[in-house]
Every structure is written in structure tokens, then in C-alpha cells.
Design a protein around this motif. Structure first.
Motif, PDB file in Angstrom:
ATOM      1  N   LYS A   1      -0.808   8.865 -14.408  1.00  0.00           N
ATOM      2  CA  LYS A   1      -1.481   7.634 -14.815  1.00  0.00           C
ATOM      3  C   LYS A   1      -2.721   7.323 -13.996  1.00  0.00           C
ATOM      4  CE  LYS A   1       2.746   5.660 -16.518  1.00  0.00           C
ATOM      5  NZ  LYS A   1       3.992   5.220 -16.038  1.00  0.00           N
ATOM      6  N   LEU A   2      -3.125   8.227 -13.094  1.00  0.00           N
ATOM      7  CA  LEU A   2      -4.324   8.004 -12.286  1.00  0.00           C
ATOM      8  C   LEU A   2      -5.575   8.230 -13.123  1.00  0.00           C
ATOM      9  CD1 LEU A   2      -3.443   9.757  -8.923  1.00  0.00           C
ATOM     10  CD2 LEU A   2      -3.520   7.336  -9.389  1.00  0.00           C
ATOM     11  N   TYR A   3      -6.580   7.396 -12.905  1.00  0.00           N
ATOM     12  CA  TYR A   3      -7.862   7.565 -13.584  1.00  0.00           C
ATOM     13  C   TYR A   3      -8.735   8.465 -12.721  1.00  0.00           C
ATOM     14  CZ  TYR A   3     -12.354   6.561 -15.692  1.00  0.00           C
ATOM     15  OH  TYR A   3     -13.575   6.688 -16.295  1.00  0.00           O
ATOM     16  N   ILE A   4      -9.089   9.609 -13.243  1.00  0.00           N
ATOM     17  CA  ILE A   4      -9.860  10.586 -12.480  1.00  0.00           C
ATOM     18  C   ILE A   4     -11.156  10.865 -13.204  1.00  0.00           C
ATOM     19  CG2 ILE A   4      -9.880  12.944 -11.585  1.00  0.00           C
ATOM     20  CD1 ILE A   4      -6.820  12.788 -11.531  1.00  0.00           C
ATOM     21  N   ARG A   5     -12.250  10.855 -12.457  1.00  0.00           N
ATOM     22  CA  ARG A   5     -13.547  11.244 -13.008  1.00  0.00           C
ATOM     23  C   ARG A   5     -13.805  12.696 -12.639  1.00  0.00           C
ATOM     24  NH1 ARG A   5     -17.534   6.164 -12.403  1.00  0.00           N
ATOM     25  NH2 ARG A   5     -16.018   4.599 -12.887  1.00  0.00           N
ATOM     26  N   HIS A   6     -14.184  13.474 -13.597  1.00  0.00           N
ATOM     27  CA  HIS A   6     -14.425  14.891 -13.373  1.00  0.00           C
ATOM     28  C   HIS A   6     -15.905  15.179 -13.228  1.00  0.00           C
ATOM     29  CE1 HIS A   6     -10.255  15.979 -14.017  1.00  0.00           C
ATOM     30  NE2 HIS A   6     -10.239  15.178 -15.052  1.00  0.00           N
ATOM     31  N   TYR A   7     -16.604  14.328 -12.480  1.00  0.00           N
ATOM     32  CA  TYR A   7     -18.014  14.564 -12.203  1.00  0.00           C
ATOM     33  C   TYR A   7     -18.122  15.658 -11.158  1.00  0.00           C
ATOM     34  CZ  TYR A   7     -22.737  13.754 -10.568  1.00  0.00           C
ATOM     35  OH  TYR A   7     -24.045  13.919 -10.235  1.00  0.00           O
ATOM     36  N   PRO A   8     -18.943  16.570 -11.213  1.00  0.00           N
ATOM     37  CA  PRO A   8     -20.118  16.917 -12.014  1.00  0.00           C
ATOM     38  C   PRO A   8     -19.827  17.818 -13.202  1.00  0.00           C
ATOM     39  CG  PRO A   8     -20.077  18.296 -10.074  1.00  0.00           C
ATOM     40  CD  PRO A   8     -18.873  17.385 -10.015  1.00  0.00           C
TER      41      PRO A   8
ATOM     42  N   THR B   1       0.829  -1.210   0.000  1.00  0.00           N
ATOM     43  CA  THR B   1       0.000   0.000   0.000  1.00  0.00           C
ATOM     44  C   THR B   1       0.859   1.253   0.000  1.00  0.00           C
ATOM     45  OG1 THR B   1      -1.717  -1.188   1.207  1.00  0.00           O
ATOM     46  CG2 THR B   1      -1.828   1.215   1.234  1.00  0.00           C
ATOM     47  N   PHE B   2       1.886   1.292   0.825  1.00  0.00           N
ATOM     48  CA  PHE B   2       2.773   2.448   0.889  1.00  0.00           C
ATOM     49  C   PHE B   2       3.517   2.632  -0.428  1.00  0.00           C
ATOM     50  CE2 PHE B   2       6.600   4.738   2.391  1.00  0.00           C
ATOM     51  CZ  PHE B   2       5.953   5.854   2.897  1.00  0.00           C
ATOM     52  N   GLY B   3       3.914   1.518  -1.070  1.00  0.00           N
ATOM     53  CA  GLY B   3       4.571   1.603  -2.379  1.00  0.00           C
ATOM     54  C   GLY B   3       3.664   2.230  -3.432  1.00  0.00           C
ATOM     55  N   HIS B   4       2.380   1.822  -3.463  1.00  0.00           N
ATOM     56  CA  HIS B   4       1.417   2.431  -4.391  1.00  0.00           C
ATOM     57  C   HIS B   4       1.235   3.914  -4.082  1.00  0.00           C
ATOM     58  CE1 HIS B   4       0.105  -1.035  -6.660  1.00  0.00           C
ATOM     59  NE2 HIS B   4      -0.027  -1.730  -5.537  1.00  0.00           N
ATOM     60  N   PHE B   5       1.171   4.258  -2.791  1.00  0.00           N
ATOM     61  CA  PHE B   5       0.991   5.650  -2.396  1.00  0.00           C
ATOM     62  C   PHE B   5       2.150   6.508  -2.889  1.00  0.00           C
ATOM     63  CE2 PHE B   5       1.893   9.015   0.703  1.00  0.00           C
ATOM     64  CZ  PHE B   5       0.752   9.782   0.533  1.00  0.00           C
ATOM     65  N   ILE B   6       3.379   6.057  -2.654  1.00  0.00           N
ATOM     66  CA  ILE B   6       4.557   6.823  -3.077  1.00  0.00           C
ATOM     67  C   ILE B   6       4.598   6.944  -4.596  1.00  0.00           C
ATOM     68  CG2 ILE B   6       7.097   6.787  -3.155  1.00  0.00           C
ATOM     69  CD1 ILE B   6       5.965   7.680  -0.482  1.00  0.00           C
TER      70      ILE B   6
END
Length: 174
Positions: A44-51, A31-36
Motif C-alpha cells: 500500500k506504499l505510494y512509490i514514485r519511479h522517477y527517473p 512511528t514504530f507502529g507505522h514502520f512495522i
């Protein structure tokens, strides 16, 4: 007549395995490795721009309910109670009345759906023999100030429109 007994050897016999600290620390390391990694490079993060950006809704998506009408404007529902009977959440309440236009015997006088109880499974749509109820309004954001505002009645169900044509709906539901 004897019963065969099979003895299963238990794993985790050492004190280190019984405490599970090694496994907890391994999970925390992942988990810490993913966080860093995400903190240093978030491209590369998938972000939703709702609304700000509304999601694309396909005809197969199950949203808020609506009741359909015949070409002459009369309601298709014949108050057969199939949707109410088939609903696993028991959120549909129908009250039938006599129909005077000669099309069928009954029509719904009261048709309420409690959206807070509904699990949006679509069983009511599948059970309807008249294709009177659909879940294709495209409404995906439900807000209200009280529990009573989430109980939609016959008038609101009849005046909901679909953003899809009948051909798109039938093609998407297959």
C-alpha cells in the motif's frame, strides 16, 4: 482607566508532564507502529519511479522559464521591467536596448534569470503585460556543474519550447 488582567492557568504542572517523556514515547510508538506495518506489508506504499517513469505535467505547472515570440519570430518582450520589479527573489536582470523594427520602442538586450535564486512563484508571468514570459517548458529536472550554468540568458530563454499548445496553456492557467 484600569486595565483588566486575565490570568491564564498553565498546564503541565506535574513532573511527568514537564519532562514530556510520556508524550515522546507515545510519538515513538506511533512511528514504530507505522514502520512495522509498512515493513510487513509494503503493497500500500505510494512509490514514485522517477527517473524511469516521467511525471505527468499539467499546463498549470510552473517549470523553467521561456520567452515567447510573435508570429513573425520577433521577441514579444518590450523590456518594461514589470517582471523584474514584481519578482520577490530579485532573480531577473534585464537590460533594455532600442528596437529598430518599429514594433515597440525597446527590446531586451540582456535578459538573465538566476534559477538558483528563483522561487518559481509565477509572479513574473502574471506581471507581464505582453504575455512574453511563461513557465511552461515542462523542464522539471535542472542540473549543472557550476552556479553560472544556472543563470539562463536571452538566447536560451528564446529557444526553449513548450510541450503545450497556446489553447492548452490558456485553458490550464485559468
Amino acid at each position: 482607566m484600569g486595565i483588566d488582567i486575565k490570568t491564564v492557568e498553565r498546564k503541565g504542572g506535574t513532573p511527568q508532564e514537564r519532562v514530556y517523556l510520556v508524550e515522546v514515547f507515545k510519538g515513538m510508538a506511533v512511528t514504530f507502529g507505522h514502520f512495522i506495518r509498512n515493513f510487513l506489508d509494503n503493497s500500500k506504499l505510494y512509490i514514485r519511479h522517477y527517473p524511469e517513469v516521467e511525471p505527468e505535467i499539467t499546463p498549470r505547472w510552473r517549470g523553467r522559464h521561456r520567452l515567447t515570440r510573435h508570429e513573425d519570430g520577433t521577441v514579444k518582450c518590450v523590456a518594461c521591467f514589470m517582471c523584474q520589479t514584481n519578482c520577490p527573489a530579485k532573480c531577473i536582470m534585464i537590460e533594455a536596448g532600442e528596437r529598430l523594427d518599429g514594433r515597440t520602442e525597446k527590446l531586451p538586450v540582456r535578459f538573465d534569470i538566476d534559477l538558483l535564486e528563483c522561487i518559481y512563484c509565477g509572479y513574473c508571468v502574471e506581471a507581464c503585460p505582453m504575455d512574453a514570459i511563461r513557465m511552461d517548458t515542462g523542464i522539471y529536472s535542472l542540473t549543472g556543474t557550476s552556479r553560472e550554468s544556472f543563470v539562463i540568458g536571452l538566447n536560451e530563454l528564446l529557444h526553449s519550447e513548450s510541450p503545450f499548445t497556446d489553447e492548452e496553456y490558456k485553458k490550464g492557467s485559468k
